[in-house]
Scaffold this motif. Structure first.
Motif, PDB file in Angstrom:
ATOM      1  N   VAL A 191      23.468 -39.654 -43.915  1.00 42.17           N
ATOM      2  CA  VAL A 191      23.784 -38.336 -43.348  1.00 42.17           C
ATOM      3  C   VAL A 191      25.274 -38.255 -42.987  1.00 42.17           C
ATOM      4  N   GLY A 192      25.786 -39.271 -42.312  1.00 43.52           N
ATOM      5  CA  GLY A 192      27.181 -39.271 -41.892  1.00 43.52           C
ATOM      6  C   GLY A 192      28.141 -39.217 -43.069  1.00 43.52           C
ATOM      7  N   ALA A 193      27.868 -40.009 -44.115  1.00 40.06           N
ATOM      8  CA  ALA A 193      28.754 -40.042 -45.291  1.00 40.06           C
ATOM      9  C   ALA A 193      28.802 -38.684 -45.983  1.00 40.06           C
ATOM     10  N   LEU A 194      27.655 -38.032 -46.098  1.00 37.73           N
ATOM     11  CA  LEU A 194      27.609 -36.736 -46.771  1.00 37.73           C
ATOM     12  C   LEU A 194      28.325 -35.649 -45.966  1.00 37.73           C
ATOM     13  N   LEU A 195      28.099 -35.634 -44.664  1.00 41.65           N
ATOM     14  CA  LEU A 195      28.731 -34.604 -43.839  1.00 41.65           C
ATOM     15  C   LEU A 195      30.247 -34.799 -43.760  1.00 41.65           C
ATOM     16  N   LEU A 196      30.689 -36.050 -43.766  1.00 37.19           N
ATOM     17  CA  LEU A 196      32.136 -36.302 -43.768  1.00 37.19           C
ATOM     18  C   LEU A 196      32.753 -35.919 -45.119  1.00 37.19           C
ATOM     19  N   SER A 197      31.998 -36.116 -46.203  1.00 33.22           N
ATOM     20  CA  SER A 197      32.463 -35.644 -47.516  1.00 33.22           C
ATOM     21  C   SER A 197      32.627 -34.130 -47.498  1.00 33.22           C
ATOM     22  N   ALA A 198      31.630 -33.454 -46.918  1.00 34.93           N
ATOM     23  CA  ALA A 198      31.689 -31.990 -46.818  1.00 34.93           C
ATOM     24  C   ALA A 198      32.888 -31.545 -45.987  1.00 34.93           C
TER      25      ALA A 198
ATOM     26  N   VAL B 130      41.034 -37.902 -51.853  1.00 36.27           N
ATOM     27  CA  VAL B 130      40.795 -39.337 -51.984  1.00 36.27           C
ATOM     28  C   VAL B 130      39.877 -39.837 -50.862  1.00 36.27           C
ATOM     29  N   VAL B 131      40.119 -39.379 -49.636  1.00 34.54           N
ATOM     30  CA  VAL B 131      39.259 -39.770 -48.513  1.00 34.54           C
ATOM     31  C   VAL B 131      37.845 -39.230 -48.728  1.00 34.54           C
ATOM     32  N   GLY B 132      37.756 -37.981 -49.194  1.00 35.87           N
ATOM     33  CA  GLY B 132      36.445 -37.400 -49.490  1.00 35.87           C
ATOM     34  C   GLY B 132      35.725 -38.169 -50.570  1.00 35.87           C
ATOM     35  N   LYS B 133      36.471 -38.663 -51.570  1.00 34.62           N
ATOM     36  CA  LYS B 133      35.878 -39.490 -52.625  1.00 34.62           C
ATOM     37  C   LYS B 133      35.311 -40.773 -52.030  1.00 34.62           C
ATOM     38  N   GLY B 134      36.012 -41.334 -51.039  1.00 31.48           N
ATOM     39  CA  GLY B 134      35.512 -42.536 -50.377  1.00 31.48           C
ATOM     40  C   GLY B 134      34.196 -42.300 -49.667  1.00 31.48           C
ATOM     41  N   PHE B 135      34.102 -41.187 -48.937  1.00 29.23           N
ATOM     42  CA  PHE B 135      32.855 -40.882 -48.231  1.00 29.23           C
ATOM     43  C   PHE B 135      31.716 -40.589 -49.215  1.00 29.23           C
ATOM     44  N   SER B 136      32.013 -39.864 -50.284  1.00 36.48           N
ATOM     45  CA  SER B 136      30.964 -39.577 -51.261  1.00 36.48           C
ATOM     46  C   SER B 136      30.515 -40.850 -51.968  1.00 36.48           C
ATOM     47  N   SER B 137      31.451 -41.788 -52.163  1.00 36.28           N
ATOM     48  CA  SER B 137      31.102 -43.083 -52.738  1.00 36.28           C
ATOM     49  C   SER B 137      30.178 -43.861 -51.805  1.00 36.28           C
ATOM     50  N   ALA B 138      30.465 -43.792 -50.504  1.00 41.57           N
ATOM     51  CA  ALA B 138      29.604 -44.456 -49.522  1.00 41.57           C
ATOM     52  C   ALA B 138      28.201 -43.869 -49.544  1.00 41.57           C
TER      53      ALA B 138
END
Length: 544
Positions: free
Chosen positions: A404-411, A429-437
């Motif tokens: 949940v946290g990784a997806l919301l931070l990507s958003a 790039v940071v969003g790519k990191g969260f979506s990768s997580a």
């Protein structure tokens, strides 16, 4: 479900504990799968390079050059200029505008036509691509984008096929089938003479190669104990990061699309050679009544892990934990019972959201005006700290909260890019990191939710949904023609939806893997269990 069946469900975990659920045997499996999975991210990101669009303009070689003009002058009199000062990529003057050699502002009203004799491409970055090979530009631009979609449609159907086949015929043999067939179709695509031939072969490459990720993930999870499932999931995910990072270097040095495909496919030769040491899943063998083979692999595991003292007790324990001998499971079993149906629907939607977000960001590799190789490398390397963080978070806050946290931070990152375009490269790039997580978490998380007897069917279905999201990602990026920020809005909304769906799933931290559908139907959400225990304790105190 009888008490003996419940004991049997727990028994395999006890067997793993006796013979070491994370010893040299399990490390061997992880290492072999790590090698085999290197080619996957390369093929998934291949379209960024083999279908890259070099700088191009209309071919002016047929111009009747009675003035003996230089190449720059021929372009000046033949090609109109865009607002940024660069030559038009898709149009040319109906008639040469020789007056432009004296005054470049005199052709503002001159009539233009589409390129009449093809295009000339800048080969500085790419020696050749399928774009320059078959002129997939301008009015044929859709075919260029369709190449990635066709590949991932193949991946979608391959996920369904290999998920079912590996539950029917076993993990090990289907892994070899995926290795060999994926390599053959990939190599065949190198010799394509037409766009249609290439597209068809890419479809079958995607169809066959997806079996690697589905089967290898299940094999790793099914051979390790509860304590190390988290580590295996992260290592499994890191193989993707390793492949993506290496791919940036390979693509930098191999700029011909045919040789690039051969380069990223060649590791499958090593994977085929090392396959001979890959065991089948003992869980699957037991669940399908193949007790002798299961016992053989378990004894081999005990021997390699130096737990020979337990070999003589394995036969009795294996017979005790057999559950569903002779029963064949299909995709219909994912929706026959209430809780399985909910798990299937929720995880399918979750995979769709995660894949759409992850690849929507990944495919926008040329959208920030930076060097394409540097962007690919940066997108890949950011996955490393993201996935290492996941390793610690999976136990600290659990699978569900991490997802949940990784997806919301990507958003959040995607939302920032919408309202604050400046500095969007760093945020992307940071969003790519969260979506990768989020992607690294969902593979382990969903494999723990499905029982052994339908785990491959479940992962096949999930992968199908995920690849559907991947297939539409290139099309989402085309929405920038409607509104520049529309792709970011769609991806942001998708990530938020995924976070909300993940919130409704049960936590699997520190739980035994379910072996049968009956196990799943009797599992109560861990939060509900804790609440019930707290309530019972309070009631007992009140009674006292």
């Amino acid at each position: 479900m009888s008490q003996s069946d419940k004991d049997a469900t727990m028994k395999f975990e006890n067997v793993l504990a006796d013979i070491n659920g994370f010893g040299k045997f399990q490390i061997m499996i992880i290492a072999i799968n790590f090698l085999g999975r290197f080619t996957l991210p390369c093929h998934f990101m291949l379209n960024n390079f083999v279908a890259a669009i070099p700088t191009h303009h209309c071919d002016t070689s047929s111009l009747d050059d009675f003035l003996n003009l230089s190449q720059a002058e021929r372009i000046t009199v033949s090609i109109p200029v865009e607002t940024d000062g660069s030559p038009s990529s898709c149009r040319m003057f109906a008639k040469p505008q020789y007056q432009l050699l004296l005054n470049s502002s005199d052709a503002t009203d001159a009539s233009t036509v589409p390129c009449q004799d093809g295009w000339v491409y800048d080969n500085t970055t790419f020696k050749s691509t399928i774009t320059s090979e078959w002129d997939l530009v301008c009015d044929r631009r859709g075919k260029n984008k369709a190449t990635a979609t066709i590949f991932f449609v193949g991946v979608m159907f391959g996920a369904i096929a290999f998920g079912s086949l590996s539950d029917r015929f076993g993990r090990r043999i289907m892994l070899l089938v995926s290795y060999v067939s994926g390599m053959l179709f990939a190599v065949a695509s190198v010799f394509s003479t037409t766009y249609v031939m290439f597209a068809v072969l890419r479809f079958f490459t995607g169809f066959c190669i997806t079996g690697i990720v589905i089967v290898s993930s299940a094999l790793c999870v099914e051979w390790v104990d509860i304590e190390h499932r988290k580590l295996v999931g992260v290592i499994d995910s890191l193989s993707w990061t390793f492949g993506n990072t290496g791919f940036a270097a390979i693509a930098y040095f191999v700029t011909d699309w045919r040789w690039l495909i051969l380069s990223v496919t060649s590791p499958l030769i090593l994977a085929i050679i090392t396959w001979r040491w890959m065991p089948d899943s003992a869980r699957w063998l037991i669940a399908n009544g193949k007790l002798d083979q299961a016992e053989t692999y378990l004894k081999k595991c005990a021997k390699i892990n130096q737990r020979e003292d337990f070999i003589h007790t394995l036969n009795e324990e294996v017979v005790f934990i057999k559950e569903t001998r002779g029963r064949t499971y299909t995709y219909l079993d994912l929706v026959r019972t209430p809780k399985m149906r909910k798990i299937a629907l929720k995880t399918g939607l979750l995979w769709l959201c995660i894949a759409t977000t992850f690849y929507g960001i990944s495919f926008n590799i040329a959208g920030f005006g930076l060097n394409i190789y540097l962007t690919q490398f940066t997108y890949a390397i950011i996955e490393l700290p993201a996935k290492i963080s996941v390793y610690y978070l999976l136990d600290k806050i659990g699978r569900r909260n991490t997802e949940v946290g990784a997806l919301l931070l990507s958003a959040l990152c995607l939302g920032i890019n919408i309202v604050m375009p400046k500095g969007r490269t760093v945020v992307a790039v940071v969003g790519k990191g969260f979506s990768s997580a989020s992607f690294g978490t969902v593979v382990l998380y969903s494999s723990e939710l499905f029982p052994t007897v339908v785990r491959q069917n479940g992962m096949g279905y999930n992968s199908f949904m995920g690849r559907f999201g991947v297939a539409v990602s290139p099309l989402i990026l085309l929405l920038d023609e409607v509104w520049k920020e529309l792709p970011q809005v769609v991806l942001c909304s998708t990530a938020i939806l995924g976070g909300l769906v993940a919130k409704t799933l049960a936590e699997t931290r520190n739980r035994c893997l379910p072996e049968t559908i009956e196990d799943v139907e009797e599992i109560t959400d861990i939060d509900g269990e804790n609440k019930n225990k707290q309530t019972n304790t309070k009631n007992q105190k009140a009674n006292v």
